[in-house]
Scaffold this active site. Structure first.
Site, PDB file in Angstrom:
ATOM      1  N   SER A  69      41.086  39.255 -21.507  1.00 58.40           N
ATOM      2  CA  SER A  69      40.591  38.408 -20.708  1.00 58.40           C
ATOM      3  C   SER A  69      40.612  38.974 -19.273  1.00 58.40           C
ATOM      4  CB  SER A  69      41.367  37.149 -20.879  1.00 58.40           C
ATOM      5  OG  SER A  69      40.952  36.189 -19.821  1.00 58.40           O
ATOM      6  N   GLY A  86      40.005  36.271 -17.091  1.00 55.49           N
ATOM      7  CA  GLY A  86      39.735  34.917 -16.458  1.00 55.49           C
ATOM      8  C   GLY A  86      38.349  34.537 -16.441  1.00 55.49           C
ATOM      9  N   GLY A 138      35.282  36.288 -18.105  1.00 53.95           N
ATOM     10  CA  GLY A 138      34.959  36.330 -19.454  1.00 53.95           C
ATOM     11  C   GLY A 138      36.011  37.290 -20.377  1.00 53.95           C
ATOM     12  N   GLY A 141      43.849  30.502 -22.790  1.00 57.06           N
ATOM     13  CA  GLY A 141      44.096  31.661 -23.533  1.00 57.06           C
ATOM     14  C   GLY A 141      44.517  31.156 -24.893  1.00 57.06           C
ATOM     15  N   ASP A 142      45.123  30.199 -25.143  1.00 57.52           N
ATOM     16  CA  ASP A 142      45.689  29.778 -26.207  1.00 57.52           C
ATOM     17  C   ASP A 142      44.327  29.143 -27.005  1.00 57.52           C
ATOM     18  OD1 ASP A 142      48.166  30.074 -25.307  1.00 57.52           O
ATOM     19  OD2 ASP A 142      48.266  27.956 -24.522  1.00 57.52           O
TER      20      ASP A 142
END
Length: 295
Positions: A206, A208, A211, A237-238
Site C-alpha cells: 500500500s 496510502g 493506491g 488496510g484491513d
C-alpha cells in the site's frame, strides 16, 4: 470459502469525534463509539458484511476482553477467542471534522509461555477447518518476534500475513501466500526493493492515498482509488485484506481492483471494520489496474 482471522493483540477500540485536535487543549467529544477491534477483527467484520463465512480468533482477557467478545456477539461476527489472564488493550482514535485520525494504542497484555503453548493447540484445531487464514496486527508482550512464522508453518491453508517489523520479516520467511505491508512497513522489514525477496508468494503493498501495487510471480500491477478521499483511514488496510480473501480464486488484477475499491470505501466509513457499500459499488468498475513493466 471459510476464512479464519487471527488477532493476537486484539483491542477494545474507542473512537472519539472532535472538531479539531490541538495538543495541550481540552477537547469536547461530539460522539463516542466503542467496539471490538484489532486488525484481524476488522477483517472479520468486513468479510461478514461481504457474506464470506469467517471465524475470528485470537487472545482476549479481562474486562476489556469480555466486552470485546460481547460486541462481536452483538455484531454477528462468529468468534473463538482464546482466554488469557492479562487485560486486553484499548485503543483510542480521535477523528477530526476534516477526517484526520490520531491513534493511541496501548501495548497490550503480557502473554505467558503456557498461554501461548495452549493457544497453538487451539489454533491448530481451527486452522484445520479453514480455507484461508489471515494473521494480522502487532504482537502482544511475551510473544517472540517469530510468533507469526510459527503460525504460518503450522497452517495447512494459504496464509495472508499483515504485520510489520521483525514479525513481518520472520513471518514472510516462513512463506505465506500473501503479505500486505504498506511502503513504510516494507522498508523497515527489508532493504531489498522486491517484496517477494522476503519469502512470500505474493505481496500487496500500500502507498496510502496513492493506491496499491500487487507483486506476484505472474507480474506486477498497480491501481489507485477513484478520487482523493477524506475520512478515517484506520481500517482501510484491513478492508483490503478482506477483499483479497473474498476474491481468492480470481486473477490478481481483479483482486487488486477489489482491494483498492474496498479500501477506499472503508476510508469513507466512520469506524474501522465498516465500509461505505454505495461508494464501493459505484466506483469498483472504474478501477482498472495497469501492469508495471519489469526493470
Amino acid at each position: 470459502m471459510r476464512a479464519l482471522t487471527v488477532t493476537l493483540n486484539a483491542a477494545l477500540d474507542v473512537t472519539y469525534r472532535v472538531d479539531a485536535l490541538r495538543p495541550g487543549a481540552t477537547h469536547r467529544v461530539t460522539d463516542v463509539a466503542v467496539r471490538a477491534g484489532g486488525k484481524g477483527v476488522n477483517v472479520a467484520r468486513v468479510l461478514c458484511a461481504l457474506g464470506v463465512p469467517v471465524l475470528a480468533t485470537g487472545l482476549a482477557g479481562g474486562a476489556a476482553g469480555a466486552a470485546l467478545r460481547d460486541d462481536l456477539a452483538r455484531s454477528g461476527v462468529p468468534e473463538a477467542m482464546f482466554a488469557i489472564a492479562g487485560e486486553t488493550r484499548r485503543t483510542v482514535t480521535a477523528v477530526t471534522g476534516s477526517g484526520q485520525a490520531t491513534l493511541f494504542a496501548e501495548p497490550g497484555p503480557a502473554v505467558t509461555p503456557a498461554e501461548w503453548s495452549d493457544f497453538l493447540v487451539h489454533y491448530a484445531e481451527l486452522a484445520d477447518e479453514a480455507d484461508v487464514v489471515v494473521l494480522s496486527g502487532s504482537l502482544p508482550r511475551g510473544l517472540p518476534p517469530g510468533a507469526y512464522a510459527t503460525l504460518v508453518r503450522a497452517t495447512p491453508a494459504p496464509v495472508v500475513l499483515d504485520a510489520d517489523g521483525p514479525a513481518l520479516a520472520l513471518g514472510a520467511a516462513a512463506r505465506p501466500a500473501v503479505i500486505t505491508p504498506n511502503r513504510g512497513e516494507l522498508a523497515s522489514a527489508s532493504a531489498v526493493d522486491d517484496p517477494l525477496a522476503l519469502g512470500a508468494a505474493a505481496a500487496l503493498v500500500s502507498d496510502g492515498p496513492d493506491g496499491m501495487t500487487a507483486h506476484t510471480s505472474g507480474g506486477v500491477w498497480t491501481a489507485a482509488p477513484p478520487e482523493v478521499l477524506t475520512g478515517n483511514p484506520t481500517g482501510a488496510g484491513d478492508a483490503a485484506v478482506a477483499a483479497l480473501v473474498a476474491t481468492w480464486h480470481l486473477p490478481w488484477p481483479e483482486r487488486l481492483a477489489e482491494a483498492v475499491a474496498l479500501s477506499a470505501a472503508a476510508v469513507r466509513a466512520p469506524l474501522a471494520g465498516d465500509f461505505d457499500r454505495a461508494f464501493y459499488e459505484k466506483h469498483r468498475a472504474g478501477i482498472v489496474p495497469r501492469p508495471v513493466p519489469e526493470d
